[in-house]
Design an enzyme around this catalytic site. Structure first.
Site, short mmCIF file in Angstrom:
data_model
loop_
_atom_site.label_atom_id
_atom_site.label_comp_id
_atom_site.label_asym_id
_atom_site.label_seq_id
_atom_site.Cartn_x
_atom_site.Cartn_y
_atom_site.Cartn_z
N ALA A 13 0.82 -1.21 0.00
CA ALA A 13 0.00 0.00 0.00
C ALA A 13 0.85 1.26 0.00
CB ALA A 13 -0.89 -0.01 1.24
N ILE A 15 0.46 3.89 1.87
CA ILE A 15 0.79 4.34 3.23
C ILE A 15 1.90 3.47 3.85
CG2 ILE A 15 -1.10 3.02 4.31
CD1 ILE A 15 0.30 6.44 5.44
N SER A 37 1.84 -9.61 -1.04
CA SER A 37 1.05 -8.88 -2.03
C SER A 37 0.16 -9.89 -2.74
CB SER A 37 1.99 -8.21 -3.03
OG SER A 37 1.26 -7.69 -4.10
N ARG A 38 -0.83 -9.37 -3.49
CA ARG A 38 -1.63 -10.29 -4.29
C ARG A 38 -0.82 -10.86 -5.43
NH1 ARG A 38 -6.25 -6.24 -5.78
NH2 ARG A 38 -4.37 -4.96 -5.87
N TYR A 59 -1.71 -13.27 0.90
CA TYR A 59 -1.73 -12.80 2.29
C TYR A 59 -1.78 -13.97 3.28
CZ TYR A 59 -3.31 -8.44 -0.05
OH TYR A 59 -3.43 -7.34 -0.86
N LEU A 75 -4.76 -2.55 4.00
CA LEU A 75 -5.57 -2.93 2.84
C LEU A 75 -6.73 -1.94 2.67
CD1 LEU A 75 -5.70 -6.78 3.50
CD2 LEU A 75 -4.32 -5.57 1.79
N LYS A 98 -6.65 2.76 10.01
CA LYS A 98 -7.98 3.33 10.21
C LYS A 98 -8.73 3.30 8.90
CE LYS A 98 -7.92 6.68 8.01
NZ LYS A 98 -7.63 7.00 6.57
N ARG A 166 -10.39 5.47 -2.52
CA ARG A 166 -11.25 6.36 -1.73
C ARG A 166 -12.55 6.72 -2.47
NH1 ARG A 166 -6.29 6.46 -0.85
NH2 ARG A 166 -5.37 6.87 1.19
N ASP A 178 -12.34 7.66 5.20
CA ASP A 178 -10.96 8.08 4.93
C ASP A 178 -10.55 9.28 5.78
OD1 ASP A 178 -8.55 7.70 3.36
OD2 ASP A 178 -8.97 9.69 2.56
N1 LIG Z 1 -2.67 6.35 8.87
C1 LIG Z 1 -2.51 7.09 7.79
O1 LIG Z 1 -1.86 8.14 7.83
C2 LIG Z 1 -3.11 6.64 6.49
C3 LIG Z 1 -2.82 7.32 5.31
C4 LIG Z 1 -3.31 6.82 4.10
C5 LIG Z 1 -4.10 5.69 4.11
N2 LIG Z 1 -4.40 5.06 5.28
C6 LIG Z 1 -5.24 3.84 5.29
O2 LIG Z 1 -4.45 2.79 4.74
C7 LIG Z 1 -5.25 1.93 3.94
C8 LIG Z 1 -4.64 1.85 2.54
O3 LIG Z 1 -4.62 3.14 1.96
P1 LIG Z 1 -3.57 3.47 0.77
O4 LIG Z 1 -3.85 4.83 0.31
O5 LIG Z 1 -2.20 3.15 1.22
O6 LIG Z 1 -4.09 2.42 -0.33
P2 LIG Z 1 -3.39 1.88 -1.66
O7 LIG Z 1 -2.14 2.59 -1.92
O8 LIG Z 1 -4.43 1.85 -2.70
O9 LIG Z 1 -2.99 0.38 -1.23
C9 LIG Z 1 -3.92 -0.59 -0.86
C10 LIG Z 1 -3.27 -1.96 -1.10
O10 LIG Z 1 -4.23 -2.97 -0.79
C11 LIG Z 1 -4.01 -4.10 -1.63
N3 LIG Z 1 -5.31 -4.52 -2.19
C12 LIG Z 1 -5.93 -5.71 -1.93
N4 LIG Z 1 -7.09 -5.79 -2.58
C13 LIG Z 1 -7.24 -4.63 -3.28
C14 LIG Z 1 -8.24 -4.14 -4.16
N5 LIG Z 1 -9.35 -4.86 -4.43
N6 LIG Z 1 -8.07 -2.94 -4.70
C15 LIG Z 1 -6.98 -2.18 -4.41
N7 LIG Z 1 -5.98 -2.60 -3.59
C16 LIG Z 1 -6.11 -3.82 -3.02
C17 LIG Z 1 -3.02 -3.71 -2.70
O11 LIG Z 1 -1.79 -4.34 -2.37
P3 LIG Z 1 -1.24 -5.62 -3.21
O12 LIG Z 1 -1.66 -5.40 -4.62
O13 LIG Z 1 0.21 -5.54 -2.98
O14 LIG Z 1 -1.86 -6.82 -2.60
C18 LIG Z 1 -2.87 -2.19 -2.55
O15 LIG Z 1 -1.57 -1.77 -2.80
C19 LIG Z 1 -6.67 2.49 4.00
O16 LIG Z 1 -7.38 1.80 4.99
C20 LIG Z 1 -6.47 3.94 4.42
O17 LIG Z 1 -7.58 4.44 5.18
C21 LIG Z 1 -3.90 5.51 6.46
#
Ligand SMILES: NC(=O)c1ccc[n+]([C@@H]2O[C@H](COP(=O)([O-])OP(=O)(O)OC[C@H]3O[C@@H](n4cnc5c(N)ncnc54)[C@H](OP(=O)(O)O)[C@@H]3O)[C@@H](O)[C@H]2O)c1
Length: 325
Positions: A13, A15, A37-38, A59, A75, A98, A166, A178
């Site tokens: 991801a 983040i 990763s997938r 996973y 995720l 979160k 999102r 989000d």
């Molecule tokens: N705490 C913080 O500061 C913060 C900041 C941003 C986001 N977040 C949270 O972190 C989580 C991920 O956010 P992100 O922005 O990092 O997301 P992202 O970049 O889109 O990454 C999500 C990851 O989930 C996996 N995945 C599994 N099934 C999926 C599907 N059907 N569609 C898309 N991705 C899928 C993918 O990894 P693989 O392909 O490698 O399996 C993908 O890289 C969310 O819950 C978000 O609320 C937290």
């Protein structure tokens, strides 16, 4: 000396790349052990950036590795509850991004499994581990602001990319999950209470069909009013305001990443002052707290009861967004 906690990460991801894997690498007593990763190509590409001992193309395999001591789950939101529960059933303590789940009912399922297995889980609200948050709490507790009257917290940016998770309903998109989870948790953390009343003006995106633009007003015990705007349809803005009878706090950004932030304090007695607080370590502090939960039996700083309260509020906001859709 006890060996490091060996962390496994589910999903490559954004983040994880930007904040949480660097935090695992920087945290005391933690080690990046495995990535999953997938797809194998993606896991291996990630592992070239962040060398680790094991790379998995699914996973489930990471969860069955006996060397994994803790799992970080970044995720898409719709997968949180499922993979938290799978990890707990495999005996792995979890730090999950979160929002912990998509609804209060899912958080209750997580609580039941955590209690039955005795395996801990914590929702990843890095800002709650931030020294800036500790300072805000300290100032309120000191009484310098007097009785709390008004809280405000915004978190907005313009998002048009329909491929972003999102804006995708099927993976748990929406501004409440989000962005809104931050102000809602902030209000509940500072008041230590649940709102008595809530009113919402929220709009679903015509194409995305997720809540993209939400305004919330809450009334907390003691007549404390809390107001928030969280949106994917607005110019970037994030700020927090805390107003009491005798003083106020203002800060530019608490929820967003950033290495140092300014806190403005203005009171009847001491006048106006500005403090600069280093906040760059908050993701590592979050990892270190989870390490203490695992190694020393500490209670998670973000309790499951707190996460449940947040989920109840998000359910309530989302139900009203649909009404206004
Ligand atoms: N705490 C913080 O500061 C913060 C900041 C941003 C986001 N977040 C949270 O972190 C989580 C991920 O956010 P992100 O922005 O990092 O997301 P992202 O970049 O889109 O990454 C999500 C990851 O989930 C996996 N995945 C599994 N099934 C999926 C599907 N059907 N569609 C898309 N991705 C899928 C993918 O990894 P693989 O392909 O490698 O399996 C993908 O890289 C969310 O819950 C978000 O609320 C937290």
């Amino acid at each position: 000396m006890e060996r490091e906690v060996r962390w496994g990460v589910l999903g490559c991801a954004g983040i994880a790349r930007k904040a949480m894997i660097p935090a695992i690498l920087n945290a005391k007593g933690a080690k990046l052990y495995a990535l999953a990763s997938r797809t194998r190509e993606k896991a291996e590409a990630f592992a070239r950036m962040f060398p680790c001992e094991r790379c998995y193309a699914d996973y489930k395999a990471l969860l069955t590795d006996p060397c994994v001591d803790a799992v970080y789950i970044p995720l898409p939101n719709v997968l949180h509850a499922e993979w938290v529960i799978r990890a707990l059933e495999a005996g792995k303590p979890v730090l999950c991004e979160k929002p912990l789940a998509m609804a209060a009912a899912e958080v209750r399922d997580i609580i039941a499994v955590s209690q039955r297995t005795g395996v801990p889980v914590m929702e990843g609200f890095a800002y709650l581990h931030d020294p800036l948050t500790a300072r805000i709490r300290e100032l309120i507790a000191s009484g310098v602001l007097g009785r709390l009257r008004y809280l405000e917290a915004n978190f907005c940016y313009l998002l048009k990319d329909m491929s972003n998770i999102r804006l995708r309903r099927e993976v748990g998109g929406g501004a409440t999950y989000d962005l809104g989870c931050y102000p809602i948790s902030f209000f509940r953390a500072l008041t230590g209470a649940e709102p008595l009343e809530i009113s919402v003006a929220g709009r679903l995106g015509a194409v995305s069909q997720v809540d993209e633009d939400v305004h919330v007003r809450m009334l907390f015990p003691g007549d404390v009013v809390a107001v928030s705007y969280f949106s994917f349809q607005s110019h970037w803005n994030t700020y927090n305001v805390v107003i009491g009878e005798h003083g106020l706090l203002q800060l530019g950004t608490l929820f967003d990443r950033g290495d140092q932030k300014e806190l403005i304090l203005d009171t009847d007695t001491a006048g106006r002052s500005v403090e600069t607080i280093f906040t760059g370590s908050r993701y590592a502090l979050q990892v270190e707290q989870m390490n203490r939960v695992i190694r020393e039996g500490h209670r998670p700083a973000v309790s499951l009861d707190f996460s449940l309260g947040n989920a109840v509020m998000m359910d309530s906001v989302l139900a009203r967004c649909k009404d206004h859709g």
